[in-house]
Design a protein around this motif. Structure first.
Motif, short mmCIF file in Angstrom:
data_model
loop_
_atom_site.label_atom_id
_atom_site.label_comp_id
_atom_site.label_asym_id
_atom_site.label_seq_id
_atom_site.Cartn_x
_atom_site.Cartn_y
_atom_site.Cartn_z
N ARG A 176 1.00 -1.19 0.03
CA ARG A 176 0.31 0.07 0.31
C ARG A 176 0.78 0.94 -0.02
O ARG A 176 0.82 2.22 -0.77
CB ARG A 176 -1.11 -0.29 1.37
CG ARG A 176 -1.99 -0.88 1.41
CD ARG A 176 -2.70 -1.32 2.33
NE ARG A 176 -3.68 -2.50 2.26
CZ ARG A 176 -4.96 -2.47 1.85
NH1 ARG A 176 -5.34 -1.39 0.41
NH2 ARG A 176 -5.67 -3.60 1.44
N VAL A 177 1.58 1.40 0.91
CA VAL A 177 3.13 2.23 0.56
C VAL A 177 3.31 2.39 -0.63
O VAL A 177 3.52 3.65 -1.20
CB VAL A 177 4.10 2.55 1.72
CG1 VAL A 177 5.06 3.26 1.47
CG2 VAL A 177 3.34 2.27 3.06
N TRP A 178 4.23 0.81 -1.09
CA TRP A 178 4.50 1.53 -2.57
C TRP A 178 3.69 2.12 -3.32
O TRP A 178 3.56 2.76 -4.16
CB TRP A 178 4.38 -0.32 -3.57
CG TRP A 178 5.62 -0.34 -4.48
CD1 TRP A 178 6.04 0.70 -5.02
CD2 TRP A 178 6.23 -1.31 -4.61
NE1 TRP A 178 7.28 0.78 -5.63
CE2 TRP A 178 6.72 -1.02 -6.07
CE3 TRP A 178 6.02 -2.81 -4.63
CZ2 TRP A 178 7.29 -2.24 -6.41
CZ3 TRP A 178 6.55 -4.03 -5.29
CH2 TRP A 178 7.20 -3.44 -6.31
N LEU A 179 2.08 1.81 -3.47
CA LEU A 179 1.36 2.27 -4.40
C LEU A 179 1.35 3.72 -4.00
O LEU A 179 0.87 4.32 -5.05
CB LEU A 179 -0.23 1.30 -4.22
CG LEU A 179 -1.33 2.12 -4.63
CD1 LEU A 179 -0.97 1.90 -6.71
CD2 LEU A 179 -2.68 0.68 -5.08
N SER A 180 0.21 4.17 -2.94
CA SER A 180 0.85 5.43 -2.67
C SER A 180 1.94 6.47 -3.01
O SER A 180 1.55 7.73 -3.66
CB SER A 180 0.85 5.73 -0.78
OG SER A 180 -0.45 4.87 -0.09
N GLY A 181 3.20 6.12 -3.33
CA GLY A 181 4.10 6.98 -3.81
C GLY A 181 4.41 6.48 -4.91
O GLY A 181 4.76 7.72 -5.54
N ALA A 182 4.18 5.67 -5.63
CA ALA A 182 3.89 5.68 -7.13
C ALA A 182 2.35 7.00 -6.95
O ALA A 182 2.27 7.32 -8.47
CB ALA A 182 3.17 4.77 -7.83
N ALA A 183 1.29 6.32 -6.61
CA ALA A 183 0.18 7.98 -6.58
C ALA A 183 0.92 9.47 -7.07
O ALA A 183 -0.17 10.00 -7.47
CB ALA A 183 -1.27 7.10 -6.67
N ILE A 184 1.53 9.55 -5.54
CA ILE A 184 2.17 10.65 -5.31
C ILE A 184 2.57 11.48 -5.87
O ILE A 184 2.47 12.66 -6.79
CB ILE A 184 2.15 10.75 -3.81
CG1 ILE A 184 1.44 10.83 -2.57
CG2 ILE A 184 3.37 12.26 -3.34
CD1 ILE A 184 2.10 10.30 -1.63
N ILE A 185 3.74 10.25 -6.89
CA ILE A 185 4.47 10.71 -7.84
C ILE A 185 3.95 11.41 -9.96
O ILE A 185 4.43 11.95 -9.79
CB ILE A 185 5.78 9.86 -8.16
CG1 ILE A 185 6.70 9.95 -7.16
CG2 ILE A 185 6.62 9.93 -9.47
CD1 ILE A 185 8.09 8.89 -7.14
N THR A 186 2.92 10.36 -9.59
CA THR A 186 2.14 10.91 -11.21
C THR A 186 1.29 11.74 -10.67
O THR A 186 0.41 12.37 -11.13
CB THR A 186 1.36 9.14 -10.75
OG1 THR A 186 2.29 7.94 -11.33
CG2 THR A 186 0.47 9.81 -12.15
N ALA A 187 0.27 12.15 -9.24
CA ALA A 187 0.02 13.24 -8.77
C ALA A 187 0.65 15.05 -9.24
O ALA A 187 0.41 15.54 -9.31
CB ALA A 187 -0.71 13.70 -7.29
N LEU A 188 1.76 14.57 -8.60
CA LEU A 188 2.44 15.72 -8.49
C LEU A 188 2.93 16.15 -10.28
O LEU A 188 2.96 17.36 -10.97
CB LEU A 188 3.73 15.42 -8.01
CG LEU A 188 3.99 15.14 -6.63
CD1 LEU A 188 5.35 15.32 -5.99
CD2 LEU A 188 3.45 16.64 -5.98
N ALA A 189 3.27 15.16 -10.49
CA ALA A 189 3.38 15.11 -12.48
C ALA A 189 2.33 15.80 -13.39
O ALA A 189 2.57 16.49 -13.87
CB ALA A 189 3.85 14.05 -12.76
N LEU A 190 0.92 15.46 -13.13
CA LEU A 190 0.13 16.16 -13.42
C LEU A 190 -0.04 17.47 -13.01
O LEU A 190 -0.89 17.90 -13.74
CB LEU A 190 -0.97 15.35 -12.98
CG LEU A 190 -1.12 13.90 -13.36
CD1 LEU A 190 -2.21 12.85 -13.08
CD2 LEU A 190 -1.63 13.50 -15.07
N VAL A 191 -0.12 17.46 -11.55
CA VAL A 191 0.21 19.19 -11.70
C VAL A 191 0.83 20.07 -11.74
O VAL A 191 0.54 20.79 -12.18
CB VAL A 191 0.15 19.46 -9.86
CG1 VAL A 191 -0.17 20.59 -9.17
CG2 VAL A 191 -1.29 18.42 -9.68
#
Length: 100
Positions: free
Chosen positions: A81-96
Motif C-alpha cells: 500500500r505504501v508502494w502504491l501510495s508513493g507511485a500515486a503521489i509521484i504521478t499526481a505531482l506530475a499531473l499537477v
C-alpha cells in the motif's frame, strides 16, 4: 485487496506517470545515448522507449519507502500500500506540474 491487485495498480500508476512526466522530454532528448542503433529513431520508438524508462524509474523510486516500511517491521500488505501510495503521489505531482 490482494497483493497482486495492489501490484497491478502500482504498475499501472507508474505507466501513467511515464506518459505525463515532465522528465519525459529530457529522456527523449537523450535518446542517442540509450536507443540501440539497430532501432530506427522514429518518434514512436523514441517516445515509447522514453516512457518505459520513466515508468521503470518511477516503479523503482516509489519502492524505496515501501522497502523501508517493510524493513521497519510492517507487513507486506502495508508495504504494498505504501508502494502504491508513493507511485500515486509521484504521478499526481506530475499531473499537477503538467497542468492537468
Amino acid at each position: 485487496m490482494t497483493r497482486e491487485t495492489l501490484f497491478v495498480f502500482t504498475v499501472g500508476t507508474c505507466l501513467m506517470h511515464g506518459l505525463v512526466s515532465p522528465a519525459l522530454i529530457y529522456v527523449v532528448f537523450f535518446h542517442p545515448v540509450w536507443l540501440p542503433e539497430m532501432l530506427p529513431p522514429t518518434a514512436e520508438i523514441v517516445f515509447y522507449g522514453a516512457s518505459l524508462i520513466v515508468s521503470t524509474a518511477t516503479l523503482l523510486l516509489s519502492a524505496v519507502p515501501a522497502a523501508i516500511v517493510e524493513r521497519l517491521g510492517a507487513g507486506l500488505d502495508v508495504a504494498m500500500r505504501v508502494w502504491l501510495s508513493g507511485a500515486a503521489i509521484i504521478t499526481a505531482l506530475a499531473l499537477v506540474a503538467r497542468g492537468g
